[in-house]
Design a protein around this motif. Structure first.
Motif, PDB file in Angstrom:
ATOM      1  N   ASP A   1       1.141  -1.168  -0.293  1.00  0.00           N
ATOM      2  CA  ASP A   1       0.349   0.503   0.095  1.00  0.00           C
ATOM      3  C   ASP A   1       1.086   1.322   0.072  1.00  0.00           C
ATOM      4  OD1 ASP A   1       0.692  -0.110   1.819  1.00  0.00           O
ATOM      5  OD2 ASP A   1      -0.911   0.063   3.734  1.00  0.00           O
TER       6      ASP A   1
ATOM      7  N   LEU B   1     -11.774   5.455   8.783  1.00  0.00           N
ATOM      8  CA  LEU B   1     -11.160   4.162   8.005  1.00  0.00           C
ATOM      9  C   LEU B   1     -10.514   5.175   6.750  1.00  0.00           C
ATOM     10  CD1 LEU B   1      -8.378   2.499   9.007  1.00  0.00           C
ATOM     11  CD2 LEU B   1     -10.772   0.810   8.716  1.00  0.00           C
TER      12      LEU B   1
ATOM     13  N   HIS C   1      -7.316   6.304   5.281  1.00  0.00           N
ATOM     14  CA  HIS C   1      -6.031   5.030   4.104  1.00  0.00           C
ATOM     15  C   HIS C   1      -6.165   6.572   2.831  1.00  0.00           C
ATOM     16  CE1 HIS C   1      -8.776   1.329   4.128  1.00  0.00           C
ATOM     17  NE2 HIS C   1      -7.524   1.645   5.275  1.00  0.00           N
TER      18      HIS C   1
ATOM     19  N   GLU D   1      -8.466   1.710  16.080  1.00  0.00           N
ATOM     20  CA  GLU D   1      -7.836   0.751  14.872  1.00  0.00           C
ATOM     21  C   GLU D   1      -7.267   1.688  13.969  1.00  0.00           C
ATOM     22  OE1 GLU D   1     -10.100  -2.030  12.816  1.00  0.00           O
ATOM     23  OE2 GLU D   1     -12.187  -0.175  12.698  1.00  0.00           O
ATOM     24  N   THR D   2      -8.437   2.543  13.477  1.00  0.00           N
ATOM     25  CA  THR D   2      -7.288   4.580  12.402  1.00  0.00           C
ATOM     26  C   THR D   2      -6.628   4.549  12.916  1.00  0.00           C
ATOM     27  OG1 THR D   2     -10.162   4.345  12.687  1.00  0.00           O
ATOM     28  CG2 THR D   2      -8.342   6.189  11.547  1.00  0.00           C
TER      29      THR D   2
ATOM     30  N   TYR E   1      -4.019   1.752  12.269  1.00  0.00           N
ATOM     31  CA  TYR E   1      -3.576   2.154  10.446  1.00  0.00           C
ATOM     32  C   TYR E   1      -2.329   3.149  10.929  1.00  0.00           C
ATOM     33  CZ  TYR E   1      -4.099   2.001   5.157  1.00  0.00           C
ATOM     34  OH  TYR E   1      -4.236   1.659   4.082  1.00  0.00           O
TER      35      TYR E   1
ATOM     36  N   GLN F   1       1.875   3.312   9.230  1.00  0.00           N
ATOM     37  CA  GLN F   1       2.994   4.188   8.233  1.00  0.00           C
ATOM     38  C   GLN F   1       3.781   4.743   8.653  1.00  0.00           C
ATOM     39  OE1 GLN F   1       2.305   3.814   5.296  1.00  0.00           O
ATOM     40  NE2 GLN F   1       3.500   5.479   4.609  1.00  0.00           N
TER      41      GLN F   1
ATOM     42  N   SER G   1      -8.343  -4.357   6.850  1.00  0.00           N
ATOM     43  CA  SER G   1      -6.886  -3.349   5.724  1.00  0.00           C
ATOM     44  C   SER G   1      -6.292  -3.229   7.217  1.00  0.00           C
ATOM     45  CB  SER G   1      -8.218  -2.467   5.278  1.00  0.00           C
ATOM     46  OG  SER G   1      -7.921  -1.394   6.751  1.00  0.00           O
ATOM     47  N   VAL G   2      -6.668  -3.083   8.069  1.00  0.00           N
ATOM     48  CA  VAL G   2      -5.763  -2.673   9.444  1.00  0.00           C
ATOM     49  C   VAL G   2      -4.565  -3.832   9.803  1.00  0.00           C
ATOM     50  CG1 VAL G   2      -5.578  -1.812  11.569  1.00  0.00           C
ATOM     51  CG2 VAL G   2      -8.373  -0.970  10.557  1.00  0.00           C
TER      52      VAL G   2
ATOM     53  N   LYS H   1      -2.479  -4.022   7.192  1.00  0.00           N
ATOM     54  CA  LYS H   1      -1.000  -3.222   7.707  1.00  0.00           C
ATOM     55  C   LYS H   1      -0.221  -3.881   8.581  1.00  0.00           C
ATOM     56  CE  LYS H   1       0.408   1.119   6.334  1.00  0.00           C
ATOM     57  NZ  LYS H   1       1.462   1.708   5.463  1.00  0.00           N
ATOM     58  N   TYR H   2      -1.155  -3.971   9.275  1.00  0.00           N
ATOM     59  CA  TYR H   2       0.026  -4.730  10.675  1.00  0.00           C
ATOM     60  C   TYR H   2       0.701  -5.577  10.279  1.00  0.00           C
ATOM     61  CZ  TYR H   2       1.215  -6.427  14.873  1.00  0.00           C
ATOM     62  OH  TYR H   2       2.684  -7.177  15.872  1.00  0.00           O
TER      63      TYR H   2
END
Length: 352
Positions: free
Chosen positions: A62, A91, A95, A131-132, A135, A139, A173-174, A177-178
């Motif tokens: 991503d 969320l 992104h 959770e947001t 995410y 990054q 998606s979280v 990403k993790y």
């Protein structure tokens, strides 16, 4: 001249509509949805625009290179998105913020921008905001890894794991990403087993079909190497059953696919033949060369497992001479192999 009754956001969109006529329809649609306060529809339109604006690069699934020149997405955020950012799905906003962060040429500026996003998210007091935030923090962890700050990357990963472990119904998606950032941290440290486990977990939350062919090939190659070199990894079935491994077939690294199958069946002779035939390709992989002895030991253990499993259940007493013949080891080395196998199985059991 801009209409004085227009808000700053609308003035920006109008200016962009004239500056980029090829995108005029997009900016007109943004303005229309913004004025009508159709936040969900505006979010969907922005998602489509981002997909148009960026192309996937191979290193991170991503991470993006922007098709639009300069800092266009940064300007879009500050002049438009910031006007209503907390009114849309948070969320999805995160992104978009992650994509925007890739347009910053200075890594510290990107981190500062993302820290600001986290502050705004915290201020919403949304019940699912954790959770947001995870995410976005992943990054930041990615950027820290890029600049060589493994310590901060590890801290953010540990913090993220603690948060996710305390939650339920987490968006895929979280998790994706993790686990991706976890895999990349372990890859940077050449921790093969940990990379292998984290990457398979990442793929569990990822739609493989959305990944580019080149990215899938690179990932399949890295996964295969980590499975071969990872401590206490003696089961290759899960990897061979995963569709991503098929990316190796029909390429110049198909030999690795066949080596995996040789290990999976404990076929020592097949492995030795593949090593002979593909000696040049194997020697081009430093990790395989450096761990040649370890690989031979692992396939001998797998060969032993195959000998045991192939015998009738009522006849599991196996003379050392039989093992010696199959593995091409001396009786003394077979005894060592048995001790090593028992030790490996015990460690594997403790990690289940």
């Amino acid at each position: 001249m801009a209409d004085p009754s227009m808000t700053g956001a609308l003035q920006y969109l109008e200016a962009q509509r004239h500056a980029q006529p090829e995108l005029a329809e997009w900016y007109s649609a943004f303005a229309d949805l913004y004025q009508r306060k159709l936040w969900h529809q505006l979010t969907l339109k922005l998602e489509q625009f981002v997909r148009l604006a960026v192309v996937q690069v191979r290193r991170f699934p991503d991470s993006y290179s922007c098709v639009f020149a300069g800092d266009s997405l940064i300007q879009l955020y500050h002049n438009f998105i910031a006007e209503f950012e907390t009114k849309i799905n948070l969320l999805k906003f995160a992104h978009f913020a992650v994509v925007v962060s890739h347009q910053y040429s200075e890594k510290e500026a990107a981190i500062s921008y993302l820290d600001g996003i986290i502050e705004k998210l915290c201020a919403t007091r949304d019940l699912r905001i954790e959770e947001t935030i995870v995410y976005v923090k992943m990054q930041i962890a990615e950027i820290n890894l890029e600049i060589g700050n493994q310590k901060e990357c590890k801290r953010l990963l540990e913090q993220g794991k603690s948060t996710l472990d305390s939650m339920t119904d987490i968006d895929p998606s979280v998790h994706a990403k993790y686990y991706w950032m976890s895999s990349q941290y372990h890859k940077s440290r050449q921790e093969f087993a940990e990379f292998y486990k984290s990457t398979l977990l990442h793929l569990a939350y990822t739609t493989v079909e959305t990944l580019s062919e080149s990215f899938k090939l690179d990932l399949a190659f890295d996964l295969s190497l980590s499975a071969l070199l990872g401590d206490n990894i003696y089961n290759f079935g899960e990897l061979l059953a995963h569709p991503i491994i098929n990316s190796l077939t029909g390429t110049n690294v198909e030999w690795l696919y066949h080596i995996l199958h040789a290990f999976n069946t404990g076929n020592l002779l097949r492995y030795q033949e593949l090593c002979r035939v593909h000696n040049i390709a194997l020697c081009a992989q430093p990790a395989l060369v450096e761990n040649e002895k370890k690989l031979l030991e692992k396939i001998n253990i797998l060969c032993l497992m195959e000998i045991i499993s192939s015998r009738p259940s009522e006849d599991r007493t196996i003379p050392l001479s039989v093992i010696s013949e199959r593995t091409k080891l001396s009786i003394e080395d077979v005894e060592y192999l048995l001790m090593k196998s028992l030790s490996g199985f015990r460690s594997s059991w403790m990690h289940i």
